[in-house]
Design an enzyme around this catalytic site. Structure first.
Site, PDB file in Angstrom:
ATOM      1  N   GLU A  60      14.739 -52.451 -25.401  1.00 42.05           N
ATOM      2  CA  GLU A  60      13.357 -52.511 -25.882  1.00 42.05           C
ATOM      3  C   GLU A  60      12.876 -53.931 -26.152  1.00 42.05           C
ATOM      4  OE1 GLU A  60      15.393 -50.023 -26.517  1.00 42.05           O
ATOM      5  OE2 GLU A  60      14.205 -48.304 -25.866  1.00 42.05           O
ATOM      6  N   HIS A 129      13.573 -39.371 -34.168  1.00 42.68           N
ATOM      7  CA  HIS A 129      12.826 -39.223 -32.919  1.00 42.68           C
ATOM      8  C   HIS A 129      11.482 -38.518 -33.079  1.00 42.68           C
ATOM      9  CE1 HIS A 129      16.277 -40.688 -30.789  1.00 42.68           C
ATOM     10  NE2 HIS A 129      15.828 -40.328 -29.605  1.00 42.68           N
TER      11      HIS A 129
HETATM   12  C1  LIG Z   1      16.712 -47.441 -28.389  1.00 37.70           C
HETATM   13  C2  LIG Z   1      16.534 -46.224 -27.542  1.00 37.70           C
HETATM   14  N1  LIG Z   1      15.868 -46.329 -26.372  1.00 37.70           N
HETATM   15  C3  LIG Z   1      15.705 -45.255 -25.586  1.00 37.70           C
HETATM   16  C4  LIG Z   1      16.209 -44.033 -25.944  1.00 37.70           C
HETATM   17  C5  LIG Z   1      16.005 -42.813 -25.051  1.00 37.70           C
HETATM   18  N2  LIG Z   1      17.275 -42.440 -24.412  1.00 37.70           N
HETATM   19  C6  LIG Z   1      18.069 -41.509 -24.950  1.00 37.70           C
HETATM   20  S1  LIG Z   1      19.472 -41.318 -24.109  1.00 37.70           S
HETATM   21  C7  LIG Z   1      19.057 -42.488 -22.973  1.00 37.70           C
HETATM   22  C8  LIG Z   1      20.001 -42.816 -21.865  1.00 37.70           C
HETATM   23  C9  LIG Z   1      21.289 -43.389 -22.361  1.00 37.70           C
HETATM   24  O1  LIG Z   1      22.201 -43.557 -21.320  1.00 37.70           O
HETATM   25  P1  LIG Z   1      23.731 -43.863 -21.560  1.00 37.70           P
HETATM   26  O2  LIG Z   1      23.881 -44.873 -22.641  1.00 37.70           O
HETATM   27  O3  LIG Z   1      24.334 -44.174 -20.258  1.00 37.70           O
HETATM   28  O4  LIG Z   1      24.328 -42.501 -22.153  1.00 37.70           O
HETATM   29  P2  LIG Z   1      24.423 -41.056 -21.450  1.00 37.70           P
HETATM   30  O5  LIG Z   1      23.179 -40.322 -21.830  1.00 37.70           O
HETATM   31  O6  LIG Z   1      24.575 -41.255 -20.003  1.00 37.70           O
HETATM   32  O7  LIG Z   1      25.596 -40.401 -22.099  1.00 37.70           O
HETATM   33  C10 LIG Z   1      17.793 -43.000 -23.268  1.00 37.70           C
HETATM   34  C11 LIG Z   1      17.077 -43.995 -22.479  1.00 37.70           C
HETATM   35  C12 LIG Z   1      16.863 -43.963 -27.192  1.00 37.70           C
HETATM   36  N3  LIG Z   1      17.339 -42.798 -27.649  1.00 37.70           N
HETATM   37  N4  LIG Z   1      17.036 -45.061 -27.945  1.00 37.70           N
END
Ligand SMILES: Cc1ncc(C[n+]2csc(CCOP(=O)(O)OP(=O)(O)O)c2C)c(N)n1
Ligand SMILES: [Mg+2]
Lengths: 324, 318
Positions: A60, A129
């Site tokens: 972000e 959230h």
């Molecule tokens: C600071 C923040 N930005 C965006 C999100 C939205 N978000 C939730 S999960 C995710 C993807 C995360 O990917 P990864 O770290 O690879 O974990 P995975 O879901 O693949 O286990 C996003 C963008 C969030 N929860 N927190």
């Protein structure tokens, strides 16, 4: 006029501005290949390509900071925060950099950027959230904070935001993308910083915006059945705040309720009510009341979450109270 | 691997799978709301890791936390009840799918802000360092989380202060719809530890025996040296990111290819091949997991909702 959804209206504004001005581009998480988490930019990636619809890493600070830099050198980035809750992960850029760069350097810089962010509760997403922290952002001079309550305003205000030479935080509501309304096709501009009357009435003034508008319109319908005509003033822009229509209406009805989804303490209502007392104290026939979220982090459990969020019935009750 | 431990690990993997499959049904029936991120396909990762910890080692993870919760010893009843938002859930129904925790099991939570729990993990280890014990904090996170500043600040602090953290990156190839190479400057995540002078390793996350061995080695290193360690585990989520993911970003053939490497199937074949267990024994564990899951659904459905008084509880400690 075409009746379209909030989602379509926002989409339209984005597309029209991208077609009009090549300096406009979008960057954010899942805006491209995915088509936007709330499907607002569906089809954009295919139409405009990865140069103008940029999928970013989950970062972000880099999203907002990067957009600020690009804006300073003449581009018009629209930085998307997947939800406004992630604005806290980029707080320095949103409140401590973007709104201050112009002033602090004697007017040398311009930061013509838009931050689009989705806020609001009611979807059982839990405490981190589900927030409606709009008031917090409106605290900072130098930032423009917009939060529309109708599809037409969403389109017109977003187009103004993109054309503005200042940083604008544009807050949408996660449960309102399917809301339908008449929206003019093509060029349609709603100026930033202008409140408006969304419903006329003589008995009481309801001041609100965004989700609060949806709730207040429903409350007004119920009240009308009981012979009470509410006038609804939609703030639309929280900073700069236009008190004109609020005061005008209040001077007519002498009774008011302010409705917001966020917490009451230090909230939008706190600001609006103070200004009403400062500028129209003599017109008050009853204490002005506020309807807002209970002072708790939002829980996951559906009944508890709904108990914490302001409801139509809360507005009806508050209106009856000020009319006593 | 020793028999008893192996069978327990097998059981836990099957239990995670069954609990989540029922979770999907209950979600579709409208009994679970909000986000629900499934661990299906990744079961070997937390199972192998947590099997290698001492009970005094702490675990903290992201929102994809049902498996971690079960591996830490939280009952299926409590997991299911939390999914249904009931007062008998791990978090009294106030946290939901993304927020399972039980400090008595040293499970310090699923956390929903991507990367947000990494500095907190460093802090758990700081607290233990300050107390003078040699507890280790196992901190799990996704590939996408390694692109946010939190990750870098936490790793730098952990190495500079030599905090006992086992950083575990579950590289499931995507952060939502964004493939690793579209979001990360290096696709081998472990390289990021090099920049902080941190020892690191890699393991095949579809094979629980490999995760277990890699975790044992890493934990031993941390216990002996007092330094942090980053372990990258390659894995794949078989389902969408959360519920209702249109999955436009990956090809069905790719998903199929990984599904053929089912971690439960791989482990079962290993146990049979090595004569550690018989089909009869494993079938019995499958049935036990099924029964435990069924029981958890009944428990959760019969449990009461949190009362209105819960709304205002636990905001402040004092
Ligand atoms: C600071 C923040 N930005 C965006 C999100 C939205 N978000 C939730 S999960 C995710 C993807 C995360 O990917 P990864 O770290 O690879 O974990 P995975 O879901 O693949 O286990 C996003 C963008 C969030 N929860 N927190
Ligand atoms: Mg991932």
């Amino acid at each position: 006029m075409a009746k379209i959804t909030m989602r379509e209206a926002i989409s339209q504004a984005l597309m029209e501005e991208m077609d009009r001005d090549p300096a406009v581009f979008i960057m954010g998480e899942e805006v491209g290949v995915w088509g936007g988490t709330y499907a607002v930019t569906k089809g954009f990636y295919d139409k405009y390509g990865p140069e103008r619809v940029k999928d970013t890493p989950i970062a972000e600070n880099a999203i907002i900071g990067g957009a600020i830099g690009a804006a300073m050198v003449g581009q018009r980035p629209i930085a998307e925060l997947m939800t406004i809750n992630f604005a806290f992960s980029a707080m320095d850029y949103i409140v401590n950099q973007a709104p201050k760069l112009r002033y602090m350097f004697g007017g040398q810089f311009e930061v013509p950027m838009v931050i689009r962010a989705v806020g609001g509760g009611g979807r059982q997403l839990g405490a981190t959230h589900s927030q409606t922290p709009d008031a917090m952002f409106a605290h900072f001079p130098g930032l423009v904070v917009v939060s529309p309550g109708t599809p037409a305003d969403a389109k017109g205000l977003l187009k103004s935001a993109i054309r503005s030479n200042d940083p604008v935080l544009f807050i949408e509501h996660a449960t309102m993308y399917q809301v339908r309304g008449e929206v003019p096709e093509g060029e349609y501009i709603v100026p930033l910083g202008k409140s408006t009357i969304q419903r006329s009435g003589k008995d009481v003034t309801i001041v609100t915006y965004c989700k609060g508008l949806e709730l207040s319109l429903k409350a007004a319908e119920e009240l009308a059945k009981q012979g009470i005509e509410a006038e609804i003033v939609d703030l639309r822009t929280l900073r700069p705040l236009d008190m004109g229509p609020v005061l005008e209406s209040f001077k007519k009805t002498n009774r008011a309720v302010v409705v917001e989804e966020g917490w009451k303490s230090y909230g939008v209502g706190a600001e609006v009510v103070s200004r009403m007392y400062e500028e129209a104290f003599d017109y008050a026939d009853a204490p002005i009341l506020r309807v807002a979220q209970k002072e708790v982090p939002l829980p996951y459990n559906r009944s508890l979450e709904q108990a914490a969020l302001p409801q139509v019935s809360d507005i009806v009750t508050a209106v009856k109270e000020v009319l006593k | 691997m020793e028999k008893e431990k192996s069978l327990q690990m097998y059981y836990e993997m099957v239990l995670i799978r069954r609990v989540e499959e029922r979770g999907v049904e209950l979600y579709q029936a409208g009994k679970i709301g909000g986000f629900m991120h499934l661990y299906i396909g990744q079961e070997a990762v937390s199972t192998g890791l947590i099997a290698a910890r001492e009970p005094r080692d702490r675990v903290i993870t992201a929102y994809r936390d049902h498996g971690v919760a079960l591996n830490c010893g939280i009952s299926a009843n409590e997991v299911m009840a939390e999914l249904l938002g009931k007062v008998t859930g791990t978090s009294k129904g106030k946290g939901g799918s993304m927020h399972m925790a039980d400090t008595t099991k040293n499970m310090w939570g699923g956390h929903a802000i991507v990367g947000g729990h990494l500095p907190i993990a460093a802090g758990l280890a700081l607290g233990d360092q300050y107390a003078g014990n040699d507890n280790i904090t196992i901190c799990m996170f996704g590939d996408g989380a390694t692109n946010i500043g939190y990750f870098h600040e936490a790793l730098n602090l952990a190495k500079t202060w030599n905090l006992r953290v086992l950083w575990v990156c579950e590289n499931n190839q995507y952060g939502m719809g964004t493939a690793v190479e579209r979001a990360s400057a290096v696709t081998e995540i472990r390289q990021k530890a090099e920049g902080y002078g941190m020892k690191n390793g890699q393991a095949d996350g579809m094979d629980v025996t490999k995760v277990y061995a890699a975790a044992q080695e890493a934990l031993q290193y941390i216990r002996e040296t007092g330094h942090p360690y980053l372990l990258e585990v390659d894995t794949y989520r078989f389902r969408g990111h959360s519920m209702g993911d249109p999955e436009r970003y990956r090809k069905q053939e790719e998903v199929k290819k990984w599904q053929e490497n089912d971690p439960i199937g791989i482990f079962r074949a290993y146990l049979l091949r090595e004569n550690i267990a018989t089909d009869v024994e494993l079938d019995a564990l499958d049935a036990k997991a099924e029964a435990e899951t069924q029981k958890s659904v009944e428990f959760a459905e019969a449990s009461p909702e949190p009362g209105l008084e819960e709304l205002f509880k636990d905001i402040y400690a004092a």
